[in-house]
Design a protein around this motif. Structure first.
Motif, PDB file in Angstrom:
ATOM      1  N   SER A  11       0.857  -1.179   0.000  1.00 12.06           N
ATOM      2  CA  SER A  11       0.000   0.000   0.000  1.00 12.06           C
ATOM      3  C   SER A  11       0.891   1.226   0.000  1.00 12.06           C
ATOM      4  O   SER A  11       1.981   1.210   0.565  1.00 12.06           O
ATOM      5  CB  SER A  11      -0.887   0.023   1.245  1.00 12.06           C
ATOM      6  OG  SER A  11      -1.739  -1.086   1.254  1.00 12.06           O
ATOM      7  N   HIS A  12       0.414   2.259  -0.635  1.00 15.32           N
ATOM      8  CA  HIS A  12       1.201   3.494  -0.756  1.00 15.32           C
ATOM      9  C   HIS A  12       0.286   4.684  -0.474  1.00 15.32           C
ATOM     10  O   HIS A  12      -0.853   4.712  -0.935  1.00 15.32           O
ATOM     11  CB  HIS A  12       1.787   3.639  -2.164  1.00 15.32           C
ATOM     12  CG  HIS A  12       2.425   2.395  -2.671  1.00 15.32           C
ATOM     13  ND1 HIS A  12       3.708   2.033  -2.332  1.00 15.32           N
ATOM     14  CD2 HIS A  12       1.958   1.410  -3.472  1.00 15.32           C
ATOM     15  CE1 HIS A  12       4.008   0.888  -2.923  1.00 15.32           C
ATOM     16  NE2 HIS A  12       2.956   0.484  -3.615  1.00 15.32           N
ATOM     17  N   CYS A  13       0.802   5.631   0.261  1.00 20.79           N
ATOM     18  CA  CYS A  13       0.089   6.877   0.497  1.00 20.79           C
ATOM     19  C   CYS A  13       0.896   7.992  -0.149  1.00 20.79           C
ATOM     20  O   CYS A  13       2.068   8.176   0.165  1.00 20.79           O
ATOM     21  CB  CYS A  13      -0.079   7.127   1.995  1.00 20.79           C
ATOM     22  SG  CYS A  13      -1.023   8.635   2.323  1.00 20.79           S
ATOM     23  N   LEU A  14       0.277   8.690  -1.079  1.00 20.77           N
ATOM     24  CA  LEU A  14       0.942   9.786  -1.773  1.00 20.77           C
ATOM     25  C   LEU A  14       0.379  11.103  -1.258  1.00 20.77           C
ATOM     26  O   LEU A  14      -0.845  11.269  -1.215  1.00 20.77           O
ATOM     27  CB  LEU A  14       0.685   9.713  -3.281  1.00 20.77           C
ATOM     28  CG  LEU A  14       1.459   8.711  -4.122  1.00 20.77           C
ATOM     29  CD1 LEU A  14       1.227   7.288  -3.662  1.00 20.77           C
ATOM     30  CD2 LEU A  14       1.092   8.842  -5.579  1.00 20.77           C
ATOM     31  N   ASN A  15       1.271  12.008  -0.872  1.00 20.97           N
ATOM     32  CA  ASN A  15       0.764  13.314  -0.467  1.00 20.97           C
ATOM     33  C   ASN A  15       0.275  14.045  -1.715  1.00 20.97           C
ATOM     34  O   ASN A  15       0.367  13.537  -2.839  1.00 20.97           O
ATOM     35  CB  ASN A  15       1.805  14.111   0.327  1.00 20.97           C
ATOM     36  CG  ASN A  15       2.966  14.603  -0.515  1.00 20.97           C
ATOM     37  OD1 ASN A  15       3.110  14.292  -1.690  1.00 20.97           O
ATOM     38  ND2 ASN A  15       3.819  15.397   0.100  1.00 20.97           N
ATOM     39  N   PHE A  20      11.732  19.405  -9.133  1.00 21.62           N
ATOM     40  CA  PHE A  20      10.651  18.984  -8.243  1.00 21.62           C
ATOM     41  C   PHE A  20       9.929  17.773  -8.831  1.00 21.62           C
ATOM     42  O   PHE A  20       9.646  16.798  -8.137  1.00 21.62           O
ATOM     43  CB  PHE A  20       9.682  20.146  -8.048  1.00 21.62           C
ATOM     44  CG  PHE A  20       8.519  19.840  -7.153  1.00 21.62           C
ATOM     45  CD1 PHE A  20       8.620  20.015  -5.792  1.00 21.62           C
ATOM     46  CD2 PHE A  20       7.315  19.398  -7.690  1.00 21.62           C
ATOM     47  CE1 PHE A  20       7.545  19.736  -4.960  1.00 21.62           C
ATOM     48  CE2 PHE A  20       6.248  19.121  -6.856  1.00 21.62           C
ATOM     49  CZ  PHE A  20       6.365  19.290  -5.492  1.00 21.62           C
ATOM     50  N   VAL A  21       9.639  17.820 -10.138  1.00 22.54           N
ATOM     51  CA  VAL A  21       8.959  16.713 -10.809  1.00 22.54           C
ATOM     52  C   VAL A  21       9.860  15.480 -10.813  1.00 22.54           C
ATOM     53  O   VAL A  21       9.405  14.361 -10.568  1.00 22.54           O
ATOM     54  CB  VAL A  21       8.542  17.104 -12.243  1.00 22.54           C
ATOM     55  CG1 VAL A  21       7.904  15.925 -12.977  1.00 22.54           C
ATOM     56  CG2 VAL A  21       7.598  18.304 -12.214  1.00 22.54           C
ATOM     57  N   TRP A  22      11.151  15.681 -11.065  1.00 21.04           N
ATOM     58  CA  TRP A  22      12.084  14.545 -11.053  1.00 21.04           C
ATOM     59  C   TRP A  22      12.143  13.899  -9.671  1.00 21.04           C
ATOM     60  O   TRP A  22      12.233  12.684  -9.546  1.00 21.04           O
ATOM     61  CB  TRP A  22      13.483  14.980 -11.495  1.00 21.04           C
ATOM     62  CG  TRP A  22      13.621  15.055 -12.984  1.00 21.04           C
ATOM     63  CD1 TRP A  22      13.829  16.178 -13.736  1.00 21.04           C
ATOM     64  CD2 TRP A  22      13.566  13.963 -13.909  1.00 21.04           C
ATOM     65  NE1 TRP A  22      13.896  15.845 -15.061  1.00 21.04           N
ATOM     66  CE2 TRP A  22      13.738  14.490 -15.195  1.00 21.04           C
ATOM     67  CE3 TRP A  22      13.367  12.591 -13.772  1.00 21.04           C
ATOM     68  CZ2 TRP A  22      13.733  13.696 -16.339  1.00 21.04           C
ATOM     69  CZ3 TRP A  22      13.362  11.793 -14.906  1.00 21.04           C
ATOM     70  CH2 TRP A  22      13.538  12.351 -16.176  1.00 21.04           C
ATOM     71  N   LEU A  23      12.090  14.719  -8.628  1.00 21.91           N
ATOM     72  CA  LEU A  23      12.094  14.184  -7.262  1.00 21.91           C
ATOM     73  C   LEU A  23      10.848  13.324  -7.038  1.00 21.91           C
ATOM     74  O   LEU A  23      10.928  12.228  -6.476  1.00 21.91           O
ATOM     75  CB  LEU A  23      12.151  15.321  -6.240  1.00 21.91           C
ATOM     76  CG  LEU A  23      12.153  14.917  -4.773  1.00 21.91           C
ATOM     77  CD1 LEU A  23      13.362  14.042  -4.448  1.00 21.91           C
ATOM     78  CD2 LEU A  23      12.146  16.155  -3.891  1.00 21.91           C
ATOM     79  N   ALA A  24       9.694  13.797  -7.503  1.00 27.66           N
ATOM     80  CA  ALA A  24       8.457  13.014  -7.382  1.00 27.66           C
ATOM     81  C   ALA A  24       8.558  11.730  -8.193  1.00 27.66           C
ATOM     82  O   ALA A  24       8.160  10.656  -7.728  1.00 27.66           O
ATOM     83  CB  ALA A  24       7.267  13.845  -7.851  1.00 27.66           C
ATOM     84  N   LEU A  25       9.105  11.807  -9.400  1.00 30.68           N
ATOM     85  CA  LEU A  25       9.264  10.608 -10.235  1.00 30.68           C
ATOM     86  C   LEU A  25      10.202   9.599  -9.582  1.00 30.68           C
ATOM     87  O   LEU A  25       9.981   8.388  -9.666  1.00 30.68           O
ATOM     88  CB  LEU A  25       9.776  10.979 -11.625  1.00 30.68           C
ATOM     89  CG  LEU A  25       8.779  11.705 -12.522  1.00 30.68           C
ATOM     90  CD1 LEU A  25       9.455  12.151 -13.815  1.00 30.68           C
ATOM     91  CD2 LEU A  25       7.567  10.834 -12.819  1.00 30.68           C
ATOM     92  N   LEU A  70       7.630  22.896   1.641  1.00 37.23           N
ATOM     93  CA  LEU A  70       6.255  22.828   2.102  1.00 37.23           C
ATOM     94  C   LEU A  70       5.442  21.800   1.329  1.00 37.23           C
ATOM     95  O   LEU A  70       4.448  21.298   1.819  1.00 37.23           O
ATOM     96  CB  LEU A  70       5.595  24.206   1.989  1.00 37.23           C
ATOM     97  CG  LEU A  70       6.269  25.313   2.795  1.00 37.23           C
ATOM     98  CD1 LEU A  70       5.608  26.645   2.502  1.00 37.23           C
ATOM     99  CD2 LEU A  70       6.199  24.991   4.276  1.00 37.23           C
ATOM    100  N   ALA A  71       5.847  21.491   0.114  1.00 36.35           N
ATOM    101  CA  ALA A  71       5.072  20.587  -0.729  1.00 36.35           C
ATOM    102  C   ALA A  71       5.938  19.471  -1.298  1.00 36.35           C
ATOM    103  O   ALA A  71       5.740  19.031  -2.407  1.00 36.35           O
ATOM    104  CB  ALA A  71       4.434  21.388  -1.853  1.00 36.35           C
ATOM    105  N   VAL A  72       6.906  19.016  -0.538  1.00 33.47           N
ATOM    106  CA  VAL A  72       7.809  17.970  -1.001  1.00 33.47           C
ATOM    107  C   VAL A  72       7.003  16.728  -1.357  1.00 33.47           C
ATOM    108  O   VAL A  72       6.153  16.293  -0.579  1.00 33.47           O
ATOM    109  CB  VAL A  72       8.833  17.621   0.109  1.00 33.47           C
ATOM    110  CG1 VAL A  72       9.685  16.442  -0.289  1.00 33.47           C
ATOM    111  CG2 VAL A  72       9.682  18.823   0.409  1.00 33.47           C
ATOM    112  N   PRO A  73       7.234  16.163  -2.550  1.00 35.13           N
ATOM    113  CA  PRO A  73       6.497  14.948  -2.892  1.00 35.13           C
ATOM    114  C   PRO A  73       6.932  13.787  -2.010  1.00 35.13           C
ATOM    115  O   PRO A  73       8.112  13.481  -1.903  1.00 35.13           O
ATOM    116  CB  PRO A  73       6.869  14.705  -4.359  1.00 35.13           C
ATOM    117  CG  PRO A  73       8.076  15.521  -4.620  1.00 35.13           C
ATOM    118  CD  PRO A  73       8.118  16.608  -3.604  1.00 35.13           C
ATOM    119  N   VAL A  74       5.958  13.156  -1.359  1.00 34.75           N
ATOM    120  CA  VAL A  74       6.244  12.061  -0.445  1.00 34.75           C
ATOM    121  C   VAL A  74       5.389  10.856  -0.811  1.00 34.75           C
ATOM    122  O   VAL A  74       4.176  10.979  -0.999  1.00 34.75           O
ATOM    123  CB  VAL A  74       5.959  12.462   1.020  1.00 34.75           C
ATOM    124  CG1 VAL A  74       6.138  11.286   1.954  1.00 34.75           C
ATOM    125  CG2 VAL A  74       6.840  13.626   1.440  1.00 34.75           C
TER     126      VAL A  74
END
Length: 161
Positions: free
Chosen positions: A35-39, A74-79, A116-120
């Motif tokens: 299971s995964h929770c995405l902010n 930022f997008v690369w970090l989320a990817l 404040l909006a770091v992809p987690v």
């Protein structure tokens, strides 16, 4: 960072149960074990992964949605987070700079507003239902009586009797 904005983000995996809970996404793999929770940030990037959007296009869409400049880093970090959680159909070829950089280094380069909006993506492994009802055999290490099939955990030895 030397990032090629022409890179396409791979499409998201859709063979999973997806439920949006407020601003977050809960994704349960089709095998039921992960299971995964995405902010909100990671979820928005994941939703835009269709195999046709470039990393630069996703950054532009996010910038328009939020009203503030979203960088391709930022997008690369989320990817990278989504890739590690195996939530994409293919593994994006991450730029060498990103592979070597830590999350802290990337956040520092993006500026404090990005924190404040770091992809987690938070992932957990869910045990099979059969594991929930199983007990430990004689001689197995235990912490309480309830863990042992015999319902007896030797207090001094910490093993099932």
């Amino acid at each position: 960072m030397n990032l090629d904005p022409r890179n396409y983000a791979p499409s998201k995996r859709i063979n999973a149960f997806v439920r949006q809970l407020g601003s977050e996404f809960l994704i349960i793999d089709d095998d039921g074990n992960n299971s995964h929770c995405l902010n909100q940030s990671a979820g928005r990037v994941w939703m835009l992964c269709n195999g046709e959007n470039t990393v630069a296009e996703i950054a532009r869409i996010l910038s328009e949605d939020t009203g503030s400049q979203v960088e391709v880093e930022f997008v690369w970090l989320a990817l990278k987070e989504l890739r590690n959680a195996k939530l994409l159909r293919a593994h994006p070829a991450l730029p060498a700079d990103l592979i070597l950089a830590s999350r802290r280094t990337l956040l520092r380069s993006m500026g404090m507003a990005a924190t404040l909006a770091v992809p987690v993506v938070a992932s957990i492994v869910v045990p099979h239902a059969s594991a929930a009802g199983s007990c430990k055999a004689k001689g197995t290490i235990c912490l309480s009586n309830a863990e042992c099939c015999s319902n007896k955990c030797a207090r001094l030895k910490k093993v099932c009797e």
